[in-house]
Design a protein around this motif. Structure first.
Motif, short mmCIF file in Angstrom:
data_model
loop_
_atom_site.label_atom_id
_atom_site.label_comp_id
_atom_site.label_asym_id
_atom_site.label_seq_id
_atom_site.Cartn_x
_atom_site.Cartn_y
_atom_site.Cartn_z
N GLU A 44 38.12 42.06 52.28
CA GLU A 44 38.56 43.42 52.62
C GLU A 44 39.47 43.98 51.54
OE1 GLU A 44 38.34 43.45 57.46
OE2 GLU A 44 40.18 44.18 56.55
N HIS A 281 42.02 44.13 61.62
CA HIS A 281 41.29 44.75 60.52
C HIS A 281 41.86 46.11 60.16
CE1 HIS A 281 38.46 41.55 60.00
NE2 HIS A 281 38.37 41.47 61.33
N LYS A 285 43.53 46.90 56.41
CA LYS A 285 43.03 47.94 55.51
C LYS A 285 44.19 48.69 54.87
CE LYS A 285 38.45 48.94 57.21
NZ LYS A 285 38.34 48.42 58.59
#
Ligand code: R1P
Ligand code: URA
Length: 312
Positions: A44, A281, A285
């Motif tokens: 990510e 998540h 980010k």
């Protein structure tokens, strides 16, 4: 797979210069590194690397993933190491051996909170101590149960500090991204188990840890988080030797590694709340960008390897 001929049992390297567990060689890792536990977190973060620079990727048989590219034109490596003190030790020592110049290493992980930080908030770990299981305590249960022993079930180390400039940069970037109310800075306990030395109850083992969290508050009242690697990073940075490089004042640079750490709270050990994976998540980010911004803004003295194989 890693099938090159190995040399030197003291510090094993392949005949092509690859270290034994992380499997990288000189030129494959940049001086600025973000280290994480989870490989998906590394991927990510890697999405933010410059699209016009090639990405180098190496996944080792021992579970290390190295991704090297550029962020805002600055060479960066993102390295996923798995979990625990020995993995941090493998990573720091092996990477140090194949990179020239100073290293700046930021860990971005997950943690448990024993203070005011609720799940979804971020803790900048500006210092860490270790809590390790005292194996001797468990060697003779009869003695323990009759309280004839002086041993304590868990050992606490002294405190080791993050690099002050580096952690302040991270703190500022994280506050800009998440707001002051969601970013906490303080002392972290790095534990040698997710379970026993973090005070979790596990009926399958005699862990003698029911008072551990209150003992932490007695010994180090300023401790606010629990995780499993930051202490080793700070300890090795502190133990790192000086560099033969000189800075602009011609003094020899001490401690070749600058380290810092931050983690999102996934386990609230006060309310017993645990975060949902979707939220992890979402936070990652935003946090990934903040950590990358802090890392490229940090001044370092390094030399580009004068090697045709350098990936950056
Ligand atoms: C345990 O679940 C793991 O999570 C934390 C701990 O330090 C341990 O490695 O960090 P990471 O999310 O970076 O793995
Ligand atoms: N990582 C840990 O080591 N402990 C927790 O409670 C959560 C994440």
């Amino acid at each position: 797979t890693f099938e090159e001929k190995m040399e030197n049992a003291n510090f094993p390297m392949s005949d092509k210069g690859r270290v034994y567990h992380v499997e990288v060689k000189r030129g494959e890792v940049a001086n600025r590194i973000i280290t994480v536990g989870d490989h998906t977190r590394a991927e990510e973060f890697a999405q933010y690397l410059d699209k016009d620079s090639p990405l180098f990727r190496l996944s080792s048989a021992r579970g290390f993933l190295t991704i090297t590219g550029k962020y805002k034109g600055v060479p960066i490596s993102i390295i996923a190491i798995g979990m625990g003190l020995p993995m941090m030790d493998f990573f720091v020592r092996e990477v140090r051996s194949v990179v020239d110049g100073q290293l700046a290493i930021i860990r971005f992980g997950t943690c448990g909170s024993i203070g005011a930080a609720r799940t979804g908030s971020i803790i900048v770990q500006n210092a860490a101590f270790a809590i390790t299981r005292n194996y001797n305590y468990f060697s003779d249960t009869e003695e323990i149960e009759s309280e004839l022993t002086d041993e304590k079930p868990y050992n606490f180390t002294k405190i080791f500090h993050a690099d002050p400039q580096l952690y302040k940069k991270i703190e500022l970037e994280l506050i800009n991204s998440f707001g002051e109310d969601n970013v906490f800075t303080g002392l972290n306990a790095t534990c040698d188990s997710f379970y026993s030395s973090q005070g979790r109850k596990d009926g399958n083992f005699r862990d003698y840890n029911s008072n551990l969290i209150s003992t932490i508050s007695d010994v180090y009242p300023e401790a606010i988080s629990l995780e499993m690697e930051a202490f080793m990073l700070f300890h090795l940075a502190k133990s790192s030797t000086s560099l033969p490089l000189k800075d602009s004042n011609n003094t020899i640079l001490k401690n070749s590694i600058k380290a810092a750490s931050a983690a999102m709270v996934v386990a609230d050990r006060v309310t017993n709340d645990f975060i949902s994976p979707v939220k992890v998540h979402d936070i990652q980010k935003v946090a990934g960008k903040a950590v990358l911004n802090a890392l490229v803004d940090f001044e370092l003295i390094y030399v580009h390897p004068d090697d045709d194989d350098c990936v950056w």
